[in-house]
Design an enzyme around this catalytic site. Structure first.
Site, PDB file in Angstrom:
ATOM      1  N   LYS A  56       5.969  31.701  34.348  1.00 22.49           N
ATOM      2  CA  LYS A  56       6.142  30.052  33.896  1.00 22.49           C
ATOM      3  C   LYS A  56       4.778  29.348  34.080  1.00 22.49           C
ATOM      4  O   LYS A  56       4.954  28.032  33.885  1.00 22.49           O
ATOM      5  CB  LYS A  56       7.255  28.959  34.359  1.00 22.49           C
ATOM      6  CG  LYS A  56       8.339  30.214  34.384  1.00 22.49           C
ATOM      7  CD  LYS A  56       8.555  29.340  33.822  1.00 22.49           C
ATOM      8  CE  LYS A  56      10.382  29.478  33.312  1.00 22.49           C
ATOM      9  NZ  LYS A  56      11.219  31.238  33.713  1.00 22.49           N
ATOM     10  N   SER A  81      16.095  25.474  39.460  1.00 22.32           N
ATOM     11  CA  SER A  81      16.452  26.196  40.533  1.00 22.32           C
ATOM     12  C   SER A  81      15.428  27.203  40.807  1.00 22.32           C
ATOM     13  O   SER A  81      15.401  27.683  42.330  1.00 22.32           O
ATOM     14  CB  SER A  81      17.716  26.445  40.575  1.00 22.32           C
ATOM     15  OG  SER A  81      17.810  26.915  39.745  1.00 22.32           O
ATOM     16  N   GLU A 207      18.513  40.477  28.144  1.00 22.76           N
ATOM     17  CA  GLU A 207      19.461  39.069  28.698  1.00 22.76           C
ATOM     18  C   GLU A 207      19.919  40.409  29.560  1.00 22.76           C
ATOM     19  O   GLU A 207      20.277  41.550  29.399  1.00 22.76           O
ATOM     20  CB  GLU A 207      19.797  38.749  27.889  1.00 22.76           C
ATOM     21  CG  GLU A 207      19.773  37.448  27.141  1.00 22.76           C
ATOM     22  CD  GLU A 207      20.734  37.490  25.747  1.00 22.76           C
ATOM     23  OE1 GLU A 207      20.819  35.294  25.886  1.00 22.76           O
ATOM     24  OE2 GLU A 207      20.869  37.274  25.043  1.00 22.76           O
ATOM     25  N   GLY A 211      25.503  37.894  30.978  1.00 22.76           N
ATOM     26  CA  GLY A 211      25.323  36.714  30.337  1.00 22.76           C
ATOM     27  C   GLY A 211      23.550  36.708  29.247  1.00 22.76           C
ATOM     28  O   GLY A 211      22.529  36.475  28.727  1.00 22.76           O
ATOM     29  N   ASP A 213      24.488  35.451  26.213  1.00 23.23           N
ATOM     30  CA  ASP A 213      24.791  34.701  24.752  1.00 23.23           C
ATOM     31  C   ASP A 213      23.239  34.433  23.294  1.00 23.23           C
ATOM     32  O   ASP A 213      23.392  34.130  22.932  1.00 23.23           O
ATOM     33  CB  ASP A 213      24.208  32.818  25.624  1.00 23.23           C
ATOM     34  CG  ASP A 213      23.535  32.903  26.643  1.00 23.23           C
ATOM     35  OD1 ASP A 213      23.258  33.363  27.295  1.00 23.23           O
ATOM     36  OD2 ASP A 213      22.158  32.111  25.992  1.00 23.23           O
ATOM     37  N   SER A 307       7.846  39.931  34.159  1.00 25.18           N
ATOM     38  CA  SER A 307       8.080  38.192  34.134  1.00 25.18           C
ATOM     39  C   SER A 307       7.757  37.339  35.542  1.00 25.18           C
ATOM     40  O   SER A 307       7.342  36.709  35.422  1.00 25.18           O
ATOM     41  CB  SER A 307       9.054  37.763  33.267  1.00 25.18           C
ATOM     42  OG  SER A 307      10.207  37.753  34.038  1.00 25.18           O
TER      43      SER A 307
END
Ligand SMILES: *Cc1c(COP(=O)(O)O)cnc(C)c1O
Length: 321
Positions: A56, A81, A207, A211, A213, A307
């Site tokens: 990130k 968070s 994923e 979750g 989606d 990651s």
């Protein structure tokens, strides 16, 4: 959205220039045991060794580097968070930009402390009572700050894509590339780099099963929203893909896969025992997907983006116990 709005590999390449001297060039590690398990040559791109412990930093630093003078003075606002909070805080400090981060009051103490430790002002909110989006918009308006979201922003996406770009430069062409998917920043941007540097490489997003989606969105052709999923992969508890990330994933990603929490723990144990690495549950998605996602990898050259590595040692120990 029409495709001219979407970030391209040129944007990733420009981001790589901005990150030079600021982000670590993270190592690509091999493991004979992993090769045997998958019957393939596996290349692990270890973003758990990136600054602040996750990829990130790349997206946050790239986005803040593009601020003009007025934006730099007024500062950046973000809500998170997790790793995005620390990524914005560290990048802002490095660039001399004031940062305010909205974090849930019940976020892990270590993450609150780390974000404050990088010099950001942290404002906490009540996850149950407060509307986070409204709060952050109000904050940004009142203080004239620029809000940088964790994934659905062209400069964030372009920055994240530098991890896969580096991987291809380090290893040469690959047949398959497995990435971790939350809001889709890493997966979409990795696909941009794969298409430019290793045409024919199949890119997968992985994923948490609870979750999925992104998988539903990928298959149905529109963005599917789900309630906050219950999974140990706290960096992938997103409820929906972004507009930019979905458009790229739909166009450039080969498939969306899932991994169970048990498979994430198995991968976490593998990284710890065999490769002597601390990887957070979300960072295990890609390897779990490569191992259990049903893709035939025999004899192939396979990239796996690890990651991030930010997990509380107590939580790490209890997950492995
Ligand atoms: C944010 C994050 C992800 C998911 O990235 P997206 O760009 O939101 O899909 C995966 N792993 C780690 C460690 C993260 O911090």
């Amino acid at each position: 959205m029409t495709s001219p709005d979407l970030p391209t590999f040129d944007d990733v390449a420009a981001a790589a220039g901005r990150l030079q001297g600021h982000a670590h060039l993270t190592p690509v590690l091999r493991s004979r045991t992993a090769d045997e398990l998958l019957g393939a040559q596996v290349f692990f791109k270890c973003e758990n060794f990136q600054r602040m412990g996750a990829f990130k930093f790349r997206g946050a630093f790239n986005a803040l580097s593009r601020f003009d003078a007025a934006q730099r003075r007024a500062g950046v606002a973000a809500f998170s968070s997790g790793n995005h909070a620390q990524a914005i805080a560290l990048s802002a400090r490095e660039l001399g930009i004031p940062a305010t981060i909205l974090m849930p009051a019940d976020a892990p103490a270590a993450k609150l402390a780390a974000t404050r430790g990088y010099g950001a002002e942290v404002i906490t909110y009540d996850r149950m009572r407060d509307d986070r989006d409204a709060l952050s918009r109000k904050l940004a308006e009142e203080r004239g700050m620029t809000l940088i979201p964790p994934y659905d922003h062209p400069d964030v996406i372009a920055g994240q894509g530098t991890a896969a770009k580096e991987l291809f430069e380090q290893t040469g062409p690959l047949d398959h590339l497995f990435t971790c998917t939350g809001g889709g920043g890493m997966t979409s941007s990795s696909a941009l780099s794969a298409h430019a540097l290793s045409p024919g490489c199949r890119v997968y997003g992985v994923e948490p099963l609870a979750g999925n989606d992104g998988q539903q969105s990928f298959r149905s052709g529109h963005i599917v929203r789900i309630p906050t999923p219950e999974t140990i992969a706290d960096g992938a508890q997103t409820q929906y893909l972004g507009n930019y990330t979905f458009a790229i994933i739909r166009r450039d990603v080969h498939d969306m896969l899932t991994a169970t929490d048990a498979q994430l723990v198995e991968a976490m144990r593998f990284f710890a025992e065999r490769m002597k690495m601390v990887v957070e549950p979300t960072g295990c998605l890609s390897f779990a997907g490569a191992r259990h996602g049903g893709v035939d990898l025999r004899g192939a050259r396979v990239g796996v983006i690890v990651s991030g590595g930010n997990v509380d040692m107590q939580r790490f120990a209890s997950l492995l116990a």
